[in-house]
Design a protein around this motif. Structure first.
Motif, PDB file in Angstrom:
ATOM      1  N   GLY A  33       0.839  -1.190   0.000  1.00  0.00           N
ATOM      2  CA  GLY A  33       0.000   0.000   0.000  1.00  0.00           C
ATOM      3  C   GLY A  33       0.871   1.236   0.000  1.00  0.00           C
ATOM      4  N   HIS A  34       0.552   2.203  -0.860  1.00  0.00           N
ATOM      5  CA  HIS A  34       1.396   3.388  -1.007  1.00  0.00           C
ATOM      6  C   HIS A  34       0.556   4.654  -1.097  1.00  0.00           C
ATOM      7  N   ARG A  35       1.144   5.778  -0.759  1.00  0.00           N
ATOM      8  CA  ARG A  35       0.507   7.073  -0.957  1.00  0.00           C
ATOM      9  C   ARG A  35       0.789   7.535  -2.377  1.00  0.00           C
ATOM     10  N   GLU A  36      -0.069   8.396  -2.890  1.00  0.00           N
ATOM     11  CA  GLU A  36       0.085   8.851  -4.275  1.00  0.00           C
ATOM     12  C   GLU A  36       0.878  10.149  -4.401  1.00  0.00           C
ATOM     13  N   ALA A  37       0.886  10.965  -3.352  1.00  0.00           N
ATOM     14  CA  ALA A  37       1.521  12.279  -3.475  1.00  0.00           C
ATOM     15  C   ALA A  37       2.200  12.727  -2.191  1.00  0.00           C
ATOM     16  N   SER A  38       2.753  11.783  -1.420  1.00  0.00           N
ATOM     17  CA  SER A  38       3.429  12.139  -0.171  1.00  0.00           C
ATOM     18  C   SER A  38       4.944  12.078  -0.361  1.00  0.00           C
ATOM     19  N   ALA A  39       5.446  12.882  -1.305  1.00  0.00           N
ATOM     20  CA  ALA A  39       6.886  12.941  -1.555  1.00  0.00           C
ATOM     21  C   ALA A  39       7.571  13.627  -0.370  1.00  0.00           C
ATOM     22  N   TYR A  41       8.320  10.606   0.786  1.00  0.00           N
ATOM     23  CA  TYR A  41       8.114   9.371   1.540  1.00  0.00           C
ATOM     24  C   TYR A  41       7.545   8.255   0.671  1.00  0.00           C
ATOM     25  N   SER A  42       6.429   8.544   0.007  1.00  0.00           N
ATOM     26  CA  SER A  42       5.699   7.528  -0.744  1.00  0.00           C
ATOM     27  C   SER A  42       4.840   8.248  -1.765  1.00  0.00           C
ATOM     28  N   PHE A  43       5.149   8.066  -3.063  1.00  0.00           N
ATOM     29  CA  PHE A  43       4.460   8.845  -4.091  1.00  0.00           C
ATOM     30  C   PHE A  43       4.627   8.201  -5.463  1.00  0.00           C
ATOM     31  N   ILE A  44       3.862   8.702  -6.416  1.00  0.00           N
ATOM     32  CA  ILE A  44       3.979   8.265  -7.812  1.00  0.00           C
ATOM     33  C   ILE A  44       4.739   9.337  -8.576  1.00  0.00           C
ATOM     34  N   ASP A  45       5.850   8.954  -9.210  1.00  0.00           N
ATOM     35  CA  ASP A  45       6.662   9.950  -9.902  1.00  0.00           C
ATOM     36  C   ASP A  45       6.129  10.229 -11.304  1.00  0.00           C
ATOM     37  N   ARG A  46       6.843  11.045 -12.047  1.00  0.00           N
ATOM     38  CA  ARG A  46       6.395  11.464 -13.380  1.00  0.00           C
ATOM     39  C   ARG A  46       6.263  10.298 -14.350  1.00  0.00           C
ATOM     40  N   ASP A  47       7.036   9.240 -14.084  1.00  0.00           N
ATOM     41  CA  ASP A  47       6.967   8.053 -14.946  1.00  0.00           C
ATOM     42  C   ASP A  47       5.965   7.031 -14.432  1.00  0.00           C
ATOM     43  N   GLN A  48       5.097   7.469 -13.490  1.00  0.00           N
ATOM     44  CA  GLN A  48       4.067   6.606 -12.900  1.00  0.00           C
ATOM     45  C   GLN A  48       4.659   5.437 -12.127  1.00  0.00           C
ATOM     46  N   LYS A  49       5.852   5.659 -11.576  1.00  0.00           N
ATOM     47  CA  LYS A  49       6.516   4.643 -10.760  1.00  0.00           C
ATOM     48  C   LYS A  49       6.367   5.008  -9.294  1.00  0.00           C
ATOM     49  N   VAL A  50       6.064   4.012  -8.471  1.00  0.00           N
ATOM     50  CA  VAL A  50       5.942   4.239  -7.027  1.00  0.00           C
ATOM     51  C   VAL A  50       7.345   4.355  -6.436  1.00  0.00           C
ATOM     52  N   GLY A  52      10.023   6.498  -3.214  1.00  0.00           N
ATOM     53  CA  GLY A  52      10.084   7.198  -1.945  1.00  0.00           C
ATOM     54  C   GLY A  52      10.904   6.497  -0.877  1.00  0.00           C
ATOM     55  N   TYR A  53      11.175   7.238   0.166  1.00  0.00           N
ATOM     56  CA  TYR A  53      11.950   6.744   1.314  1.00  0.00           C
ATOM     57  C   TYR A  53      11.256   5.558   1.985  1.00  0.00           C
ATOM     58  N   SER A  54       9.965   5.699   2.253  1.00  0.00           N
ATOM     59  CA  SER A  54       9.213   4.611   2.885  1.00  0.00           C
ATOM     60  C   SER A  54       9.203   3.367   1.994  1.00  0.00           C
ATOM     61  N   ILE A  55       9.023   3.600   0.706  1.00  0.00           N
ATOM     62  CA  ILE A  55       8.974   2.492  -0.259  1.00  0.00           C
ATOM     63  C   ILE A  55      10.305   1.750  -0.295  1.00  0.00           C
ATOM     64  N   ASP A  56      11.416   2.486  -0.352  1.00  0.00           N
ATOM     65  CA  ASP A  56      12.732   1.843  -0.404  1.00  0.00           C
ATOM     66  C   ASP A  56      12.980   0.985   0.826  1.00  0.00           C
ATOM     67  N   LEU A  57      12.557   1.461   2.000  1.00  0.00           N
ATOM     68  CA  LEU A  57      12.724   0.659   3.211  1.00  0.00           C
ATOM     69  C   LEU A  57      11.858  -0.602   3.153  1.00  0.00           C
ATOM     70  N   CYS A  58      10.644  -0.464   2.640  1.00  0.00           N
ATOM     71  CA  CYS A  58       9.761  -1.626   2.531  1.00  0.00           C
ATOM     72  C   CYS A  58      10.288  -2.644   1.530  1.00  0.00           C
ATOM     73  N   MET A  59      11.091  -2.195   0.568  1.00  0.00           N
ATOM     74  CA  MET A  59      11.679  -3.144  -0.377  1.00  0.00           C
ATOM     75  C   MET A  59      12.628  -4.111   0.322  1.00  0.00           C
ATOM     76  N   SER A  73      10.983 -14.686  -8.085  1.00  0.00           N
ATOM     77  CA  SER A  73      10.187 -13.999  -9.109  1.00  0.00           C
ATOM     78  C   SER A  73       8.833 -13.547  -8.567  1.00  0.00           C
ATOM     79  N   LEU A  74       8.705 -13.458  -7.249  1.00  0.00           N
ATOM     80  CA  LEU A  74       7.460 -13.032  -6.632  1.00  0.00           C
ATOM     81  C   LEU A  74       7.025 -11.677  -7.207  1.00  0.00           C
ATOM     82  N   GLU A  75       5.764 -11.596  -7.608  1.00  0.00           N
ATOM     83  CA  GLU A  75       5.254 -10.371  -8.215  1.00  0.00           C
ATOM     84  C   GLU A  75       5.044  -9.296  -7.150  1.00  0.00           C
ATOM     85  N   LEU A  76       5.299  -8.063  -7.533  1.00  0.00           N
ATOM     86  CA  LEU A  76       5.116  -6.925  -6.632  1.00  0.00           C
ATOM     87  C   LEU A  76       3.940  -6.097  -7.141  1.00  0.00           C
ATOM     88  N   LYS A  77       2.910  -5.983  -6.302  1.00  0.00           N
ATOM     89  CA  LYS A  77       1.727  -5.204  -6.672  1.00  0.00           C
ATOM     90  C   LYS A  77       1.593  -3.992  -5.754  1.00  0.00           C
TER      91      LYS A  77
END
Length: 281
Positions: A33-39, A41-50, A52-59, A73-77
């Motif tokens: 689960g991600h935020r759409e515009a909380s740069a 931390y967690s956001f969708i960039d210009r290339d429609q890619k999720v 952010g800092y929070s996202i990188d830690l969750c990776m 090969s587990l899918e990431l949604k």
């Protein structure tokens, strides 16, 4: 006689008794689960890619799940979330891990489980750069904007009453309006989430450098990732992934990656939190 080091028992592969890991394995996908515009931390960039800092830690958790399940090969949604639906989507299992800007509180722990703390913020005050105030008390008798009903309003109102500061509270509808009130001189400060107003000052102030954030944290608002309650195995996997990131200094590197370009240095409180939570294996 020297102490004998005991090796940690090897962790078995597979989902074990974890409902969340079983669900992920059955879906062949882990849902974030991600935020759409909380740069940043967690956001969708210009290339429609999720991103952010929070996202990188969750990776780090995603990689740990892949290793545990032996599913490289587990899918990431990704599923977009907001403040009104994020807890429900975690609690009902729609998302496996929430990676955004959620404050870890005891009342929320009645509904969901939290990861270790990866960011610390709280109520601070946005002012013009030429304002000589260093703490909120220096705004005695001035006008300060707040978001109505926010914890920031509550903390400032309590301090105002206790210290008899005579600050006049002015309501702003959102972050942008609060900052505009400061920039236009209609108020002397804007009390809000320190992390968010620091990012605003660094990225949106016109002209650049026209705004700054002052003061100690008037509240304590630690960010953590959320997951379903009751799954001790998955919770431990998440804790291990975060502890590894803290211990290896990877978390500090990710902070520098996302906040460094904004001129925002890591706070001593967060460095201390990383050190305390860098538990040994």
């Amino acid at each position: 006689m020297g102490a004998i080091a005991l090796a940690a028992p090897a962790r078995a592969a597979g989902p074990g008794d974890s409902p969340i890991l079983k669900r992920i394995a059955a879906r062949n996908a882990i849902t974030i689960g991600h935020r759409e515009a909380s740069a940043p931390y967690s956001f969708i960039d210009r290339d429609q890619k999720v991103e952010g800092y929070s996202i990188d830690l969750c990776m780090k958790v995603v990689e740990a799940v892949k290793a545990r399940l032996e599913m490289p090969s587990l899918e990431l949604k990704y599923v977009p979330i907001n403040t009104t639906n994020r807890i429900a989507l975690v609690a009902n299992g729609t998302i496996d891990l929430e990676c955004g800007t959620t404050t870890n509180t005891l009342s929320r722990q009645e509904q969901v489980e939290f990861s270790p703390i990866f960011y610390i913020t709280g109520t601070q005050v946005l002012v013009k750069t030429d304002n000589g105030a260093k703490e909120v008390e220096d705004l005695k008798g001035k006008r300060v904007a707040v978001l109505q009903g926010s914890s920031n309003e509550q903390s400032l109102r309590m301090l105002n009453d206790t210290e008899k500061l005579g600050i006049e509270l002015v309501y702003a509808k959102d972050l942008g309006e609060g900052a505009l009130l400061v920039a236009s001189g209609r108020v002397d400060g804007f009390a809000a989430d320190g992390g968010q107003i620091k990012v605003y000052a660094a990225t949106k102030a016109q002209p650049k450098g026209a705004l700054k954030v002052i003061g100690r944290l008037l509240t304590y608002d630690p960010y953590s990732a959320m997951m379903q309650r009751g799954d001790l195995e998955f919770a431990l996997l998440v804790k291990r992934a975060f502890a590894d990131a803290f211990r290896s200094a990877e978390a500090e590197k990710l902070y520098a990656k996302w906040f460094g370009p904004l001129g925002i240095e890591i706070e001593p409180e967060l460095k201390t939190a990383f050190a305390i939570q860098a538990l040994p294996q």
